[in-house]
Design an enzyme around this catalytic site. Structure first.
Site, PDB file in Angstrom:
ATOM      1  N   ILE A 127      -3.303   3.779  -3.006  1.00 15.67           N
ATOM      2  CA  ILE A 127      -4.309   3.367  -3.938  1.00 15.67           C
ATOM      3  C   ILE A 127      -5.209   4.505  -4.170  1.00 15.67           C
ATOM      4  O   ILE A 127      -5.838   4.555  -5.113  1.00 15.67           O
ATOM      5  CB  ILE A 127      -4.957   2.154  -3.424  1.00 15.67           C
ATOM      6  CG1 ILE A 127      -3.905   0.895  -3.367  1.00 15.67           C
ATOM      7  CG2 ILE A 127      -6.100   1.699  -4.186  1.00 15.67           C
ATOM      8  CD1 ILE A 127      -4.357  -0.285  -2.603  1.00 15.67           C
ATOM      9  N   TYR A 169      -6.920  -7.831  10.761  1.00 12.83           N
ATOM     10  CA  TYR A 169      -7.412  -7.385   9.328  1.00 12.83           C
ATOM     11  C   TYR A 169      -8.143  -8.095   8.497  1.00 12.83           C
ATOM     12  O   TYR A 169      -9.426  -7.752   7.956  1.00 12.83           O
ATOM     13  CB  TYR A 169      -6.030  -7.318   8.845  1.00 12.83           C
ATOM     14  CG  TYR A 169      -5.978  -6.779   7.451  1.00 12.83           C
ATOM     15  CD1 TYR A 169      -6.368  -5.126   7.063  1.00 12.83           C
ATOM     16  CD2 TYR A 169      -5.682  -7.406   6.147  1.00 12.83           C
ATOM     17  CE1 TYR A 169      -6.448  -4.848   5.746  1.00 12.83           C
ATOM     18  CE2 TYR A 169      -5.792  -6.863   4.688  1.00 12.83           C
ATOM     19  CZ  TYR A 169      -6.162  -5.568   4.852  1.00 12.83           C
ATOM     20  OH  TYR A 169      -6.203  -4.864   3.423  1.00 12.83           O
ATOM     21  N   LYS A 212     -11.857  -7.038   6.966  1.00 16.44           N
ATOM     22  CA  LYS A 212     -12.039  -7.149   5.318  1.00 16.44           C
ATOM     23  C   LYS A 212     -13.132  -8.007   5.114  1.00 16.44           C
ATOM     24  O   LYS A 212     -13.919  -8.027   3.987  1.00 16.44           O
ATOM     25  CB  LYS A 212     -10.746  -7.165   4.691  1.00 16.44           C
ATOM     26  CG  LYS A 212      -9.746  -6.193   4.937  1.00 16.44           C
ATOM     27  CD  LYS A 212     -10.289  -4.970   4.136  1.00 16.44           C
ATOM     28  CE  LYS A 212      -9.243  -3.856   4.308  1.00 16.44           C
ATOM     29  NZ  LYS A 212      -9.709  -2.636   3.643  1.00 16.44           N
TER      30      LYS A 212
HETATM   31  P1  NAD Z   1      -2.121   3.908   2.664  1.00 12.15           P
HETATM   32  O1  NAD Z   1      -1.820   3.647   4.001  1.00 12.15           O
HETATM   33  O2  NAD Z   1      -1.293   4.215   1.499  1.00 12.15           O
HETATM   34  O3  NAD Z   1      -3.395   4.997   2.768  1.00 12.15           O
HETATM   35  C1  NAD Z   1      -4.241   4.973   3.676  1.00 12.15           C
HETATM   36  C2  NAD Z   1      -4.824   6.401   3.743  1.00 12.15           C
HETATM   37  O4  NAD Z   1      -5.807   6.375   4.796  1.00 12.15           O
HETATM   38  C3  NAD Z   1      -3.979   7.466   4.111  1.00 12.15           C
HETATM   39  O5  NAD Z   1      -3.985   8.642   3.360  1.00 12.15           O
HETATM   40  C4  NAD Z   1      -4.228   7.880   5.367  1.00 12.15           C
HETATM   41  O6  NAD Z   1      -4.165   9.148   5.709  1.00 12.15           O
HETATM   42  C5  NAD Z   1      -5.770   7.521   5.320  1.00 12.15           C
HETATM   43  N1  NAD Z   1      -6.206   7.391   6.981  1.00 12.15           N
HETATM   44  C6  NAD Z   1      -5.962   6.576   7.750  1.00 12.15           C
HETATM   45  N2  NAD Z   1      -6.672   6.631   9.118  1.00 12.15           N
HETATM   46  C7  NAD Z   1      -7.645   7.552   8.502  1.00 12.15           C
HETATM   47  C8  NAD Z   1      -8.746   8.106   9.395  1.00 12.15           C
HETATM   48  N3  NAD Z   1      -8.771   7.708  10.742  1.00 12.15           N
HETATM   49  N4  NAD Z   1      -9.493   8.990   8.700  1.00 12.15           N
HETATM   50  C9  NAD Z   1      -9.367   9.355   7.419  1.00 12.15           C
HETATM   51  N5  NAD Z   1      -8.374   8.957   6.724  1.00 12.15           N
HETATM   52  C10 NAD Z   1      -7.298   8.175   7.414  1.00 12.15           C
HETATM   53  O7  NAD Z   1      -2.993   2.575   2.303  1.00 12.15           O
HETATM   54  P2  NAD Z   1      -3.218   1.860   0.704  1.00 12.15           P
HETATM   55  O8  NAD Z   1      -2.074   0.855   0.872  1.00 12.15           O
HETATM   56  O9  NAD Z   1      -3.419   2.656  -0.288  1.00 12.15           O
HETATM   57  O10 NAD Z   1      -4.621   0.826   1.030  1.00 12.15           O
HETATM   58  C11 NAD Z   1      -5.775   1.463   0.910  1.00 12.15           C
HETATM   59  C12 NAD Z   1      -6.968   0.257   0.999  1.00 12.15           C
HETATM   60  O11 NAD Z   1      -6.524  -0.700   0.220  1.00 12.15           O
HETATM   61  C13 NAD Z   1      -7.123   0.017   2.626  1.00 12.15           C
HETATM   62  O12 NAD Z   1      -8.360  -0.254   2.787  1.00 12.15           O
HETATM   63  C14 NAD Z   1      -6.199  -1.449   2.483  1.00 12.15           C
HETATM   64  O13 NAD Z   1      -6.737  -2.324   3.538  1.00 12.15           O
HETATM   65  C15 NAD Z   1      -6.550  -1.896   1.036  1.00 12.15           C
HETATM   66  N6  NAD Z   1      -5.594  -3.035   0.548  1.00 12.15           N
HETATM   67  C16 NAD Z   1      -4.437  -2.569   0.481  1.00 12.15           C
HETATM   68  C17 NAD Z   1      -3.419  -3.360  -0.276  1.00 12.15           C
HETATM   69  C18 NAD Z   1      -1.947  -2.950  -0.318  1.00 12.15           C
HETATM   70  O14 NAD Z   1      -1.082  -3.783  -0.634  1.00 12.15           O
HETATM   71  N7  NAD Z   1      -1.557  -1.772  -0.263  1.00 12.15           N
HETATM   72  C19 NAD Z   1      -3.833  -4.708  -0.534  1.00 12.15           C
HETATM   73  C20 NAD Z   1      -5.243  -5.116  -0.091  1.00 12.15           C
HETATM   74  C21 NAD Z   1      -6.046  -4.095   0.203  1.00 12.15           C
END
Ligand code: NAD
Length: 247
Positions: free
Chosen positions: A19, A154, A158
């Site tokens: 995202i 989680y 959130k």
């Molecule tokens: P993702 O797993 O694709 O990407 C997460 C990124 O965070 C990665 O690039 C990773 O390297 C980075 N990261 C992890 N730990 C880190 C740290 N300690 N320091 C710096 N960077 C770090 O995640 P996503 O699926 O794109 O989700 C992004 C956000 O959206 C998150 O907050 C997630 O909770 C929220 N979200 C996602 C979904 C979904 O279905 N994907 C749904 C609701 C909410």
């Protein structure tokens, strides 16, 4: 380039993929210089932005470590200028039943999903306040309004994002800074796509819009929240989830 954010510097955490990368592309397309703070190298996203004529930099940073965040803030300031926009996107979402959860598992989720927002806001807010203009968007989740097992850590983290958003918005409004939260549904990212495909179908069927959400579905909502048009919108949670959770 559409230019709506020309002259603005944006910081996107976790922008190396998923995202966050969609947020980076949209902000850069609209003219912002974007700094990606991530544990992972974001060169691929930076190259893509630059090929399209935009400006982005990759700053390796552990968002759970306040020293690393402060160092990243100094790098951003030197390389692309003081931040105007902060998108707290990085997060983890491991599924684990409560009775198997250790305190260490709990803390790992909290240290990135909420403690990191404390570190980034402490680091980047002073420049926004000095400028009299700032936008902070914190990514939460529609799962706070759903009935799923295995996500106590989680969902608690959130909900904390929503509480933090509301309370911080009150403190910084006088300096022209807005703070909002953005709540997606289940979104197709490399991380979620490593799980079962049936989860996407089940979620899509519960939504009013019956298809899986993709990162680009969130980019317009993000662009609105960080725009001048949203100057009177603060302390809110915008749920962009295909009409699943109603609040
Ligand atoms: P993702 O797993 O694709 O990407 C997460 C990124 O965070 C990665 O690039 C990773 O390297 C980075 N990261 C992890 N730990 C880190 C740290 N300690 N320091 C710096 N960077 C770090 O995640 P996503 O699926 O794109 O989700 C992004 C956000 O959206 C998150 O907050 C997630 O909770 C929220 N979200 C996602 C979904 C979904 O279905 N994907 C749904 C609701 C909410």
């Amino acid at each position: 380039m559409t230019g709506g954010f020309a002259g603005r510097t944006a910081v996107v955490t976790g922008g190396a993929g998923g995202i966050g990368a969609a947020f980076v592309r949209r902000l850069a397309t609209d003219g912002a210089a974007v700094a990606i703070l991530d544990l992972a190298d974001a060169t691929e996203v930076v190259d893509e932005v630059e090929e399209a004529g935009g400006k982005a930099i990759s700053v390796i940073c552990d968002l759970t470590d306040p020293d690393s965040v402060r160092a990243a803030q100094r790098k951003v300031r030197t390389r692309v200028g003081p931040a105007h926009i902060l998108v707290n996107n990085a997060g983890v979402y491991p599924h684990q039943p409560f009775d198997t959860l250790t305190f260490d598992d709990w803390r790992k989720v909290f240290s990135l999903n909420i403690d990191a927002l404390f570190h980034t806001c402490q680091a980047f807010l002073p420049d926004m306040r000095a400028d009299g203009w700032g936008r902070i968007v914190n990514i939460t989740s529609n799962s706070v309004g759903l009935v799923f097992p295995g996500v106590t850590h989680y969902v608690a983290s959130k909900m904390a994002v929503i509480g933090f958003t509301r309370a911080l918005a009150t403190e910084v409004a006088g300096d022209g800074v807005t703070v909002n939260a953005l709540a997606p549904s289940l979104v197709r990212t490399p991380t979620t796509e490593s799980g079962p495909e049936e989860a996407f179908e089940a979620m899509a069927q519960m939504q009013a819009i019956k298809r899986s959400q993709v990162p680009e579905d969130l980019a317009g909502a993000l662009a609105f929240l960080v725009s001048d048009d949203a100057a009177f919108v603060t302390a809110q949670t915008l749920t962009a989830d295909g009409g699943l959770v109603r609040s």
